[in-house]
Write an enzyme that holds these catalytic residues in place. Structure first.
Site, PDB file in Angstrom:
ATOM      1  N   ALA A  33       0.835  -1.161   0.014  1.00 53.43           N
ATOM      2  CA  ALA A  33      -0.020   0.005   0.123  1.00 53.43           C
ATOM      3  C   ALA A  33       1.009   1.337  -0.009  1.00 53.43           C
ATOM      4  O   ALA A  33       0.439   2.339  -0.452  1.00 53.43           O
ATOM      5  CB  ALA A  33      -1.110  -0.146   1.086  1.00 53.43           C
ATOM      6  N   THR A  37       0.156   5.407  -1.639  1.00 55.99           N
ATOM      7  CA  THR A  37      -0.001   6.701  -0.920  1.00 55.99           C
ATOM      8  C   THR A  37       0.118   7.940  -1.565  1.00 55.99           C
ATOM      9  O   THR A  37      -0.526   9.088  -1.286  1.00 55.99           O
ATOM     10  CB  THR A  37       0.555   6.648   0.555  1.00 55.99           C
ATOM     11  OG1 THR A  37       2.066   6.645   0.250  1.00 55.99           O
ATOM     12  CG2 THR A  37       0.252   5.385   1.149  1.00 55.99           C
ATOM     13  N   ARG A  45      -2.456   1.303   7.663  1.00 56.45           N
ATOM     14  CA  ARG A  45      -1.915   1.952   8.785  1.00 56.45           C
ATOM     15  C   ARG A  45      -2.773   3.273   9.224  1.00 56.45           C
ATOM     16  O   ARG A  45      -2.655   3.695  10.283  1.00 56.45           O
ATOM     17  CB  ARG A  45      -0.382   2.022   8.699  1.00 56.45           C
ATOM     18  CG  ARG A  45       0.220   0.556   8.718  1.00 56.45           C
ATOM     19  CD  ARG A  45       1.576   0.694   9.085  1.00 56.45           C
ATOM     20  NE  ARG A  45       1.841  -0.799   9.885  1.00 56.45           N
ATOM     21  CZ  ARG A  45       2.686  -0.739  10.810  1.00 56.45           C
ATOM     22  NH1 ARG A  45       3.598   0.012  10.959  1.00 56.45           N
ATOM     23  NH2 ARG A  45       3.005  -1.962  11.499  1.00 56.45           N
ATOM     24  N   GLN A 110       0.450  -6.404  -3.449  1.00 57.60           N
ATOM     25  CA  GLN A 110      -0.488  -6.648  -2.443  1.00 57.60           C
ATOM     26  C   GLN A 110      -1.712  -5.611  -2.869  1.00 57.60           C
ATOM     27  O   GLN A 110      -2.781  -5.670  -2.288  1.00 57.60           O
ATOM     28  CB  GLN A 110      -0.100  -6.299  -1.228  1.00 57.60           C
ATOM     29  CG  GLN A 110       0.889  -7.303  -0.621  1.00 57.60           C
ATOM     30  CD  GLN A 110       1.606  -6.909   0.772  1.00 57.60           C
ATOM     31  OE1 GLN A 110       0.996  -7.257   1.663  1.00 57.60           O
ATOM     32  NE2 GLN A 110       2.461  -6.252   0.697  1.00 57.60           N
ATOM     33  N   HIS A 128      -3.825  -9.880  -4.308  1.00 53.93           N
ATOM     34  CA  HIS A 128      -5.074  -9.699  -3.398  1.00 53.93           C
ATOM     35  C   HIS A 128      -6.055  -9.152  -4.401  1.00 53.93           C
ATOM     36  O   HIS A 128      -7.097  -8.760  -3.694  1.00 53.93           O
ATOM     37  CB  HIS A 128      -4.694  -8.415  -2.264  1.00 53.93           C
ATOM     38  CG  HIS A 128      -3.716  -8.990  -1.345  1.00 53.93           C
ATOM     39  ND1 HIS A 128      -3.305  -8.271  -0.308  1.00 53.93           N
ATOM     40  CD2 HIS A 128      -3.504 -10.222  -1.090  1.00 53.93           C
ATOM     41  CE1 HIS A 128      -2.442  -9.054   0.722  1.00 53.93           C
ATOM     42  NE2 HIS A 128      -2.554 -10.266  -0.035  1.00 53.93           N
ATOM     43  N   CYS A 136     -20.231 -12.371  -7.854  1.00 55.53           N
ATOM     44  CA  CYS A 136     -21.020 -12.916  -6.790  1.00 55.53           C
ATOM     45  C   CYS A 136     -20.348 -13.763  -6.024  1.00 55.53           C
ATOM     46  O   CYS A 136     -19.975 -14.875  -6.571  1.00 55.53           O
ATOM     47  CB  CYS A 136     -22.474 -13.560  -7.451  1.00 55.53           C
ATOM     48  SG  CYS A 136     -23.434 -14.337  -6.327  1.00 55.53           S
ATOM     49  N   CYS A 139     -22.849 -17.563  -6.522  1.00 56.51           N
ATOM     50  CA  CYS A 139     -22.578 -18.407  -7.746  1.00 56.51           C
ATOM     51  C   CYS A 139     -21.257 -18.203  -8.520  1.00 56.51           C
ATOM     52  O   CYS A 139     -20.959 -18.835  -9.644  1.00 56.51           O
ATOM     53  CB  CYS A 139     -23.788 -18.266  -8.689  1.00 56.51           C
ATOM     54  SG  CYS A 139     -23.767 -16.551  -9.566  1.00 56.51           S
ATOM     55  N   CYS A 157     -28.283 -15.288  -9.800  1.00 56.09           N
ATOM     56  CA  CYS A 157     -28.843 -16.263  -8.954  1.00 56.09           C
ATOM     57  C   CYS A 157     -29.775 -15.767  -7.756  1.00 56.09           C
ATOM     58  O   CYS A 157     -30.064 -16.388  -6.808  1.00 56.09           O
ATOM     59  CB  CYS A 157     -27.539 -17.221  -8.103  1.00 56.09           C
ATOM     60  SG  CYS A 157     -26.642 -16.245  -6.905  1.00 56.09           S
ATOM     61  N   ASN A 218      10.894   1.764   1.935  1.00 56.68           N
ATOM     62  CA  ASN A 218       9.794   2.004   2.675  1.00 56.68           C
ATOM     63  C   ASN A 218      10.032   3.214   3.636  1.00 56.68           C
ATOM     64  O   ASN A 218      11.094   3.720   4.038  1.00 56.68           O
ATOM     65  CB  ASN A 218       9.464   0.827   3.663  1.00 56.68           C
ATOM     66  CG  ASN A 218       7.975   0.590   4.137  1.00 56.68           C
ATOM     67  OD1 ASN A 218       7.354   0.509   3.177  1.00 56.68           O
ATOM     68  ND2 ASN A 218       7.670   0.715   5.300  1.00 56.68           N
TER      69      ASN A 218
HETATM   70  P1  NAD Z   1       0.129  -1.397   5.159  1.00 54.95           P
HETATM   71  O1  NAD Z   1      -0.662  -0.207   5.184  1.00 54.95           O
HETATM   72  O2  NAD Z   1       0.177  -2.579   6.163  1.00 54.95           O
HETATM   73  O3  NAD Z   1       1.829  -0.939   5.335  1.00 54.95           O
HETATM   74  C1  NAD Z   1       2.237   0.097   4.193  1.00 54.95           C
HETATM   75  C2  NAD Z   1       3.628   0.509   4.571  1.00 54.95           C
HETATM   76  O4  NAD Z   1       3.967   1.540   3.472  1.00 54.95           O
HETATM   77  C3  NAD Z   1       3.749   1.109   6.001  1.00 54.95           C
HETATM   78  O5  NAD Z   1       4.853   0.463   6.396  1.00 54.95           O
HETATM   79  C4  NAD Z   1       4.142   2.386   5.635  1.00 54.95           C
HETATM   80  O6  NAD Z   1       5.234   3.193   6.313  1.00 54.95           O
HETATM   81  C5  NAD Z   1       4.495   2.476   4.025  1.00 54.95           C
HETATM   82  N1  NAD Z   1       4.652   3.701   3.357  1.00 54.95           N
HETATM   83  C6  NAD Z   1       3.332   4.414   3.471  1.00 54.95           C
HETATM   84  N2  NAD Z   1       3.421   5.337   2.341  1.00 54.95           N
HETATM   85  C7  NAD Z   1       4.640   5.211   1.782  1.00 54.95           C
HETATM   86  C8  NAD Z   1       5.313   5.884   0.693  1.00 54.95           C
HETATM   87  N3  NAD Z   1       4.867   6.871   0.310  1.00 54.95           N
HETATM   88  N4  NAD Z   1       6.657   5.371   0.367  1.00 54.95           N
HETATM   89  C9  NAD Z   1       7.101   4.228   1.112  1.00 54.95           C
HETATM   90  N5  NAD Z   1       6.660   3.606   2.190  1.00 54.95           N
HETATM   91  C10 NAD Z   1       5.232   4.229   2.173  1.00 54.95           C
HETATM   92  O7  NAD Z   1      -0.066  -2.109   3.568  1.00 54.95           O
HETATM   93  P2  NAD Z   1       0.380  -3.466   2.945  1.00 54.95           P
HETATM   94  O8  NAD Z   1       1.764  -4.064   3.748  1.00 54.95           O
HETATM   95  O9  NAD Z   1       0.398  -3.398   1.568  1.00 54.95           O
HETATM   96  O10 NAD Z   1      -0.777  -4.528   3.612  1.00 54.95           O
HETATM   97  C11 NAD Z   1      -1.941  -4.374   3.988  1.00 54.95           C
HETATM   98  C12 NAD Z   1      -3.331  -4.726   2.967  1.00 54.95           C
HETATM   99  O11 NAD Z   1      -3.502  -3.329   2.540  1.00 54.95           O
HETATM  100  C13 NAD Z   1      -2.689  -5.619   1.666  1.00 54.95           C
HETATM  101  O12 NAD Z   1      -3.648  -6.516   2.022  1.00 54.95           O
HETATM  102  C14 NAD Z   1      -3.336  -4.674   0.652  1.00 54.95           C
HETATM  103  O13 NAD Z   1      -4.146  -5.327  -0.258  1.00 54.95           O
HETATM  104  C15 NAD Z   1      -4.290  -3.568   1.311  1.00 54.95           C
HETATM  105  N6  NAD Z   1      -4.323  -2.079   0.986  1.00 54.95           N
HETATM  106  C16 NAD Z   1      -4.152  -1.827  -0.227  1.00 54.95           C
HETATM  107  C17 NAD Z   1      -4.069  -0.768  -0.826  1.00 54.95           C
HETATM  108  C18 NAD Z   1      -4.059  -0.360  -2.313  1.00 54.95           C
HETATM  109  O14 NAD Z   1      -4.275  -1.093  -3.077  1.00 54.95           O
HETATM  110  N7  NAD Z   1      -3.400   0.882  -2.510  1.00 54.95           N
HETATM  111  C19 NAD Z   1      -4.394   0.403   0.063  1.00 54.95           C
HETATM  112  C20 NAD Z   1      -4.575   0.155   1.429  1.00 54.95           C
HETATM  113  C21 NAD Z   1      -4.712  -1.196   1.782  1.00 54.95           C
END
Ligand code: NAD
Length: 247
Positions: A33, A37, A45, A110, A128, A136, A139, A157, A218
């Protein structure tokens, strides 16, 4: 501590990453994720504060789907609408460009946003699923997103069971997608992990399956127990932009 870069030393870390990449034949990227962001999609988080103070992990859950469809539907309607207007940022485009130039082999993600594909990446393992389509749960027939948003029943269904094509907590990952991601990672001589807390199983096991070198990018050091060969604590977009200038 192996090579570890943060703050003013990030440039040095990126130089090292570029050197790793230049000497690698098969590079795989694993994103979470944090990759999204900077496209204004909150990670899990940060979400707790803005969505009714409910941890999304307890709502994006197969038990909630079964026992409290109203809450599940409200949460995913909000997420679908939020994701309808988002666009990839420079970091996604840089990764797509790397694939096109043969620098990287594939991306395992993810993220359910679809932003990697939107940016032009083709070899993407969406571990994911993807929130852009609906089915659905009863079905298995594909359904329209509009039908989900209007809380309509399945047209095939009649069950009240429409859901986005994402993997919920408590569900297994799509086996073929998992197998492809795992195979790519095991064959790679470099795995670059970007923007994940590494808290969600089983994806958090993938870096441990790598046989080549491993890199962690990260915002915070959630990879401390993984023994990455190189850690760069920085933002995904910023690091990708710096990296582009080095390759
Ligand atoms: P997470 O929210 O648990 O962790 C995200 C990590 O990214 C954190 O450690 C955070 O410090 C770091 N982070 C945030 N912004 C950042 C940036 N600009 N650059 C670098 N690092 C940054 O997310 P996860 O580990 O992917 O797992 C959680 C679940 O969240 C997964 O199952 C996923 O499918 C789902 N999810 C997906 C999305 C999406 O599709 N964008 C959004 C939210 C959650």
């Amino acid at each position: 501590m192996k090579n570890y870069y943060t703050g003013e030393t990030i440039d040095q870390g990126v130089k090292e990453l570029a050197a790793y990449m230049k000497s690698s034949d098969s590079i795989v990227i694993l994103t979470g994720a944090g990759m999204d962001t900077e496209s204004n999609i909150p990670d899990f988080r940060s979400e707790g504060g803005w969505w009714r103070k409910i941890d999304p992990r307890t709502v994006a859950n197969i038990d909630t789907f079964a026992q409290n469809y109203t809450l599940f539907h409200e949460f995913y309607s909000m997420r679908i609408k939020l994701l309808q207007d988002v666009l990839p940022h420079a970091g996604h485009f840089i990764l797509a460009d790397f694939e096109q130039k043969g620098v990287i082999k594939s991306i395992a993600t993810q993220n359910i946003s679809g932003l990697h594909r939107m940016a032009g990446s083709q070899n993407v393992h969406e571990l994911h699923g993807n929130i852009a389509t609906v089915r659905c749960n009863s079905c298995g027939q594909p359904a329209k997103t509009e039908d989900f948003l209007h809380k309509n029943n399945c047209t095939s269904c009649s069950a009240t069971a429409l859901r986005p094509n994402v993997v919920l907590f408590g569900e297994a990952l799509p086996q073929n997608v998992w197998a492809q991601a795992l195979s790519d990672i095991q064959r790679a001589d470099l795995l670059v992990v970007i923007g994940t807390s590494l808290e969600v199983a089983p994806v958090n096991q993938l870096p441990l399956q790598a046989k080549g070198r491993t890199v962690f990018i990260n915002k915070e050091d959630s990879g401390v127990h993984y023994n990455f060969d190189l850690t760069i604590l920085g933002k995904a977009k910023e690091v990708m932009e710096k990296l582009k200038g080095q390759l």
